[in-house]
Design a protein around this motif. Sequence first.
Motif, PDB file in Angstrom:
ATOM      1  N   UNK A   1       0.819  -1.212   0.000  1.00  0.00           N
ATOM      2  CA  UNK A   1       0.000   0.000   0.000  1.00  0.00           C
ATOM      3  C   UNK A   1       0.850   1.258   0.000  1.00  0.00           C
ATOM      4  N   UNK A   2       2.012   1.189   0.602  1.00  0.00           N
ATOM      5  CA  UNK A   2       2.898   2.353   0.681  1.00  0.00           C
ATOM      6  C   UNK A   2       4.341   1.882   0.526  1.00  0.00           C
ATOM      7  N   UNK A   3       5.230   2.834   0.349  1.00  0.00           N
ATOM      8  CA  UNK A   3       6.652   2.527   0.252  1.00  0.00           C
ATOM      9  C   UNK A   3       7.258   3.078  -1.024  1.00  0.00           C
ATOM     10  N   UNK A   4       8.557   3.292  -0.985  1.00  0.00           N
ATOM     11  CA  UNK A   4       9.284   3.843  -2.127  1.00  0.00           C
ATOM     12  C   UNK A   4       9.517   2.754  -3.164  1.00  0.00           C
ATOM     13  N   UNK A   5       9.257   3.066  -4.430  1.00  0.00           N
ATOM     14  CA  UNK A   5       9.560   2.140  -5.519  1.00  0.00           C
ATOM     15  C   UNK A   5      11.073   2.010  -5.628  1.00  0.00           C
ATOM     16  N   UNK A   6      11.616   0.779  -5.847  1.00  0.00           N
ATOM     17  CA  UNK A   6      13.048   0.514  -5.706  1.00  0.00           C
ATOM     18  C   UNK A   6      13.994   1.465  -6.402  1.00  0.00           C
ATOM     19  N   UNK A   7      13.630   2.013  -7.556  1.00  0.00           N
ATOM     20  CA  UNK A   7      14.536   2.910  -8.267  1.00  0.00           C
ATOM     21  C   UNK A   7      14.694   4.211  -7.474  1.00  0.00           C
ATOM     22  N   UNK A   8      15.794   4.333  -6.748  1.00  0.00           N
ATOM     23  CA  UNK A   8      15.991   5.485  -5.866  1.00  0.00           C
ATOM     24  C   UNK A   8      16.231   6.780  -6.630  1.00  0.00           C
ATOM     25  N   UNK A   9      16.471   6.680  -7.939  1.00  0.00           N
ATOM     26  CA  UNK A   9      16.660   7.896  -8.734  1.00  0.00           C
ATOM     27  C   UNK A   9      15.340   8.587  -9.049  1.00  0.00           C
ATOM     28  N   UNK A  10      14.224   7.894  -8.784  1.00  0.00           N
ATOM     29  CA  UNK A  10      12.900   8.446  -9.053  1.00  0.00           C
ATOM     30  C   UNK A  10      12.140   8.621  -7.748  1.00  0.00           C
ATOM     31  N   UNK A  11      11.392   9.702  -7.642  1.00  0.00           N
ATOM     32  CA  UNK A  11      10.601   9.978  -6.445  1.00  0.00           C
ATOM     33  C   UNK A  11       9.205   9.378  -6.618  1.00  0.00           C
ATOM     34  N   UNK A  12       9.159   8.027  -6.713  1.00  0.00           N
ATOM     35  CA  UNK A  12       7.917   7.319  -6.964  1.00  0.00           C
ATOM     36  C   UNK A  12       7.581   6.391  -5.803  1.00  0.00           C
ATOM     37  N   UNK A  13       6.269   6.255  -5.527  1.00  0.00           N
ATOM     38  CA  UNK A  13       5.819   5.487  -4.372  1.00  0.00           C
ATOM     39  C   UNK A  13       4.637   4.592  -4.758  1.00  0.00           C
ATOM     40  N   UNK A  14       4.420   3.566  -3.956  1.00  0.00           N
ATOM     41  CA  UNK A  14       3.303   2.668  -4.197  1.00  0.00           C
ATOM     42  C   UNK A  14       1.975   3.288  -3.766  1.00  0.00           C
ATOM     43  N   UNK A  15       2.015   4.202  -2.822  1.00  0.00           N
ATOM     44  CA  UNK A  15       0.812   4.886  -2.380  1.00  0.00           C
ATOM     45  C   UNK A  15       0.383   5.958  -3.356  1.00  0.00           C
ATOM     46  N   UNK A  16      -0.798   6.541  -3.102  1.00  0.00           N
ATOM     47  CA  UNK A  16      -1.332   7.586  -3.957  1.00  0.00           C
ATOM     48  C   UNK A  16      -0.746   8.952  -3.643  1.00  0.00           C
ATOM     49  N   UNK A  17      -1.027   9.915  -4.523  1.00  0.00           N
ATOM     50  CA  UNK A  17      -0.523  11.282  -4.381  1.00  0.00           C
ATOM     51  C   UNK A  17      -1.691  12.253  -4.220  1.00  0.00           C
ATOM     52  N   UNK A  18      -1.562  13.164  -3.268  1.00  0.00           N
ATOM     53  CA  UNK A  18      -2.559  14.215  -3.085  1.00  0.00           C
ATOM     54  C   UNK A  18      -1.935  15.554  -3.442  1.00  0.00           C
ATOM     55  N   UNK A  19      -2.526  16.232  -4.417  1.00  0.00           N
ATOM     56  CA  UNK A  19      -2.084  17.576  -4.779  1.00  0.00           C
ATOM     57  C   UNK A  19      -2.884  18.601  -3.981  1.00  0.00           C
ATOM     58  N   UNK A  20      -2.243  19.717  -3.650  1.00  0.00           N
ATOM     59  CA  UNK A  20      -2.895  20.801  -2.915  1.00  0.00           C
ATOM     60  C   UNK A  20      -3.064  21.998  -3.850  1.00  0.00           C
ATOM     61  N   UNK A  21      -4.273  22.513  -3.899  1.00  0.00           N
ATOM     62  CA  UNK A  21      -4.562  23.603  -4.839  1.00  0.00           C
ATOM     63  C   UNK A  21      -5.176  24.789  -4.087  1.00  0.00           C
ATOM     64  N   UNK A  22      -4.385  25.847  -3.911  1.00  0.00           N
ATOM     65  CA  UNK A  22      -4.861  27.048  -3.226  1.00  0.00           C
ATOM     66  C   UNK A  22      -5.812  27.817  -4.146  1.00  0.00           C
ATOM     67  N   UNK A  23      -6.957  28.210  -3.589  1.00  0.00           N
ATOM     68  CA  UNK A  23      -7.906  29.006  -4.362  1.00  0.00           C
ATOM     69  C   UNK A  23      -7.301  30.377  -4.652  1.00  0.00           C
ATOM     70  N   UNK A  24      -7.510  30.858  -5.857  1.00  0.00           N
ATOM     71  CA  UNK A  24      -6.917  32.132  -6.265  1.00  0.00           C
ATOM     72  C   UNK A  24      -7.419  33.308  -5.438  1.00  0.00           C
ATOM     73  N   UNK A  25      -8.610  33.182  -4.855  1.00  0.00           N
ATOM     74  CA  UNK A  25      -9.183  34.280  -4.069  1.00  0.00           C
ATOM     75  C   UNK A  25      -8.937  34.144  -2.572  1.00  0.00           C
ATOM     76  N   UNK A  26      -8.115  33.176  -2.167  1.00  0.00           N
ATOM     77  CA  UNK A  26      -7.842  32.991  -0.739  1.00  0.00           C
ATOM     78  C   UNK A  26      -7.020  34.158  -0.199  1.00  0.00           C
TER      79      UNK A  26
END
Length: 282
Positions: free
Chosen positions: A154-179
Amino acid sequence: MNQFWSIKQQLTKNMLHSVRILSSAFLLLIGSLSILTACTKQPVDPKNPTGVDPGTSGQDGYLVGKVTDPQGKPLPKATVFVDHTVFTGDGPEVKTAADGAYKVQMVDFAGEWIAKGYILKQYNDRVYKIDLDPENDAPFTSTEKPVRNFQWKLTGHIPDLSLDLYYGGTMEMSRDLNADDLWDNENIEFTLTPVGPLIDGSTGKVLKLQAKKRYNDTIKDIPMGRYKVTAVYKPTGEQLLVRNAWDFSDELVYEPSVTMDFLGTESATRFNSMSVGYTNRH
């Protein structure tokens, strides 16, 4: 003289008769052994049609191994394939059997190969493609007898250490332009509360997540599942309003919480990701 030839002929007949008796007895013995062998031959195990005993020594001309789920149980219908280190995309692939075992016939080709695997998992009306974690990611040649076991993590770094890739999902953060401000996104704490079981059927935990540094707008390696998301601005304790930032409906409605899924294979570029919009403007 005639008497001598008569005795000789009689002895020859007796010898030939004895040879016939011995031959018949020998053939009968062979037949009995064949019947006995056929009776004691082990039938094909439907749970192990490959005949592979994973975790043991390999087999000439084959790549063998076993695939397990996050709990260590056999994982059927996973895909395992071999990829050449130079001429990629030409290797054969197979599905794992009911016991998680697989056997790939190697291609007699110069150079080295790498074993890879993935699963396609249906979850909440979406299909997710998830890479499998190799127990041993070392390359091998077609003349070896390689054994490569995999596990769905479910989680953990994918073996290729040259890449910032993981078995888990990614959450992007999006600030509202009017904040108002909120540029210091590392001070925003997101709480992810599981809604139902995780993608592997296990019970998830409440997660409290923050960006590691300013302007880092992604949080990686989250166990795949459905989550109710809330956000708080830590310096003041103010609860922020959130929304699914990839919901492109006409009205941008922010709420105190939003229930979200990760994108699946329906997205070519953002699969296994979700994006949370946030604001402090009510």
